[in-house]
Scaffold this motif. Sequence first.
Motif, mmCIF file in Angstrom:
data_model
loop_
_atom_site.group_PDB
_atom_site.id
_atom_site.type_symbol
_atom_site.label_atom_id
_atom_site.label_comp_id
_atom_site.label_asym_id
_atom_site.label_seq_id
_atom_site.Cartn_x
_atom_site.Cartn_y
_atom_site.Cartn_z
ATOM 1 N N VAL A 15 53.837 48.048 27.170
ATOM 2 C CA VAL A 15 52.881 47.595 26.160
ATOM 3 C C VAL A 15 51.736 46.907 26.893
ATOM 4 N N SER A 16 50.500 47.320 26.628
ATOM 5 C CA SER A 16 49.351 46.703 27.283
ATOM 6 C C SER A 16 49.333 45.204 27.017
ATOM 7 N N ARG A 17 49.041 44.433 28.056
ATOM 8 C CA ARG A 17 48.998 42.971 27.961
ATOM 9 C C ARG A 17 47.615 42.466 28.354
ATOM 10 N N THR A 18 47.170 41.444 27.677
ATOM 11 C CA THR A 18 45.891 40.804 28.001
ATOM 12 C C THR A 18 46.054 39.975 29.265
ATOM 13 N N LEU A 19 45.071 40.056 30.154
ATOM 14 C CA LEU A 19 45.053 39.244 31.367
ATOM 15 C C LEU A 19 43.920 38.233 31.255
ATOM 16 N N THR A 20 44.207 36.996 31.590
ATOM 17 C CA THR A 20 43.211 35.926 31.553
ATOM 18 C C THR A 20 43.119 35.298 32.933
ATOM 19 N N TRP A 21 41.903 35.152 33.440
ATOM 20 C CA TRP A 21 41.661 34.579 34.753
ATOM 21 C C TRP A 21 40.867 33.284 34.597
ATOM 22 N N THR A 22 41.255 32.242 35.291
ATOM 23 C CA THR A 22 40.471 31.020 35.321
ATOM 24 C C THR A 22 39.292 31.263 36.249
ATOM 25 N N THR A 23 38.069 31.120 35.733
ATOM 26 C CA THR A 23 36.877 31.468 36.515
ATOM 27 C C THR A 23 35.942 30.284 36.748
ATOM 28 N N THR A 24 36.327 29.095 36.315
ATOM 29 C CA THR A 24 35.519 27.901 36.585
ATOM 30 C C THR A 24 36.413 26.800 37.124
ATOM 31 N N GLY A 25 35.841 26.012 38.023
ATOM 32 C CA GLY A 25 36.591 24.904 38.608
ATOM 33 C C GLY A 25 37.275 25.281 39.899
ATOM 34 N N ALA A 26 37.688 24.272 40.631
ATOM 35 C CA ALA A 26 38.334 24.462 41.928
ATOM 36 C C ALA A 26 39.591 25.307 41.785
ATOM 37 N N GLY A 27 39.761 26.236 42.712
ATOM 38 C CA GLY A 27 40.942 27.082 42.736
ATOM 39 C C GLY A 27 40.905 28.247 41.773
ATOM 40 N N SER A 28 39.746 28.487 41.167
ATOM 41 C CA SER A 28 39.642 29.583 40.207
ATOM 42 C C SER A 28 39.272 30.892 40.908
ATOM 43 N N PHE A 29 39.152 31.952 40.120
ATOM 44 C CA PHE A 29 38.915 33.296 40.646
ATOM 45 C C PHE A 29 37.473 33.712 40.415
ATOM 46 N N ARG A 30 36.882 34.342 41.435
ATOM 47 C CA ARG A 30 35.490 34.810 41.364
ATOM 48 C C ARG A 30 35.447 36.241 41.865
ATOM 49 N N ALA A 31 34.966 37.148 41.028
ATOM 50 C CA ALA A 31 34.878 38.561 41.392
ATOM 51 C C ALA A 31 33.707 38.782 42.338
ATOM 52 N N ILE A 32 33.965 39.456 43.450
ATOM 53 C CA ILE A 32 32.939 39.790 44.440
ATOM 54 C C ILE A 32 32.879 41.311 44.542
ATOM 55 N N GLY A 33 31.931 41.922 43.839
ATOM 56 C CA GLY A 33 31.761 43.370 43.898
ATOM 57 C C GLY A 33 32.800 44.162 43.130
ATOM 58 N N VAL A 34 33.616 43.480 42.331
ATOM 59 C CA VAL A 34 34.634 44.142 41.512
ATOM 60 C C VAL A 34 34.598 43.507 40.127
ATOM 61 N N THR A 35 35.360 44.065 39.213
ATOM 62 C CA THR A 35 35.512 43.489 37.885
ATOM 63 C C THR A 35 36.956 43.056 37.707
ATOM 64 N N LEU A 36 37.143 41.813 37.317
ATOM 65 C CA LEU A 36 38.505 41.338 37.065
ATOM 66 C C LEU A 36 39.089 42.097 35.873
ATOM 67 N N PRO A 37 40.313 42.579 35.987
ATOM 68 C CA PRO A 37 40.912 43.286 34.862
ATOM 69 C C PRO A 37 41.189 42.329 33.704
ATOM 70 N N THR A 38 40.967 42.792 32.487
ATOM 71 C CA THR A 38 41.187 41.966 31.303
ATOM 72 C C THR A 38 42.424 42.398 30.523
ATOM 73 N N ALA A 39 43.006 43.521 30.919
ATOM 74 C CA ALA A 39 44.232 44.004 30.278
ATOM 75 C C ALA A 39 44.954 44.929 31.245
ATOM 76 N N THR A 40 46.247 45.067 31.030
ATOM 77 C CA THR A 40 47.008 46.019 31.830
ATOM 78 C C THR A 40 46.811 47.421 31.264
ATOM 79 N N THR A 41 47.079 48.404 32.098
ATOM 80 C CA THR A 41 47.117 49.793 31.659
ATOM 81 C C THR A 41 48.588 50.126 31.474
#
Length: 68
Positions: A15-41
């Motif tokens: 079953v497809s699941r939503t993915l959430t990434w923390t993108t602000t603040g120390a220790g968060s995730f920042r996409a460099i030349g890619v797109t962070l996935p927002t759901a599973t396939t």
Amino acid sequence: NIGNKIIFRIKDNGVSRTLTWTTTGAGSFRAIGVTLPTATTVSKVTYVGCIYNFDEAFWDVLAVQTQT
């Protein structure tokens, strides 16, 4: 720590699941030349590769690949 690496292997349970990434603040995730996935396939593996940027306190996401 400087240059630490992490690879996430993500796979849902049929079953497809939503993915959430923390993108602000120390220790968060920042996409460099890619797109962070927002759901599973459904029933496919996704890999997300990151390197820690110590100077800016971000996990720089450099690779995203989903099984075809």
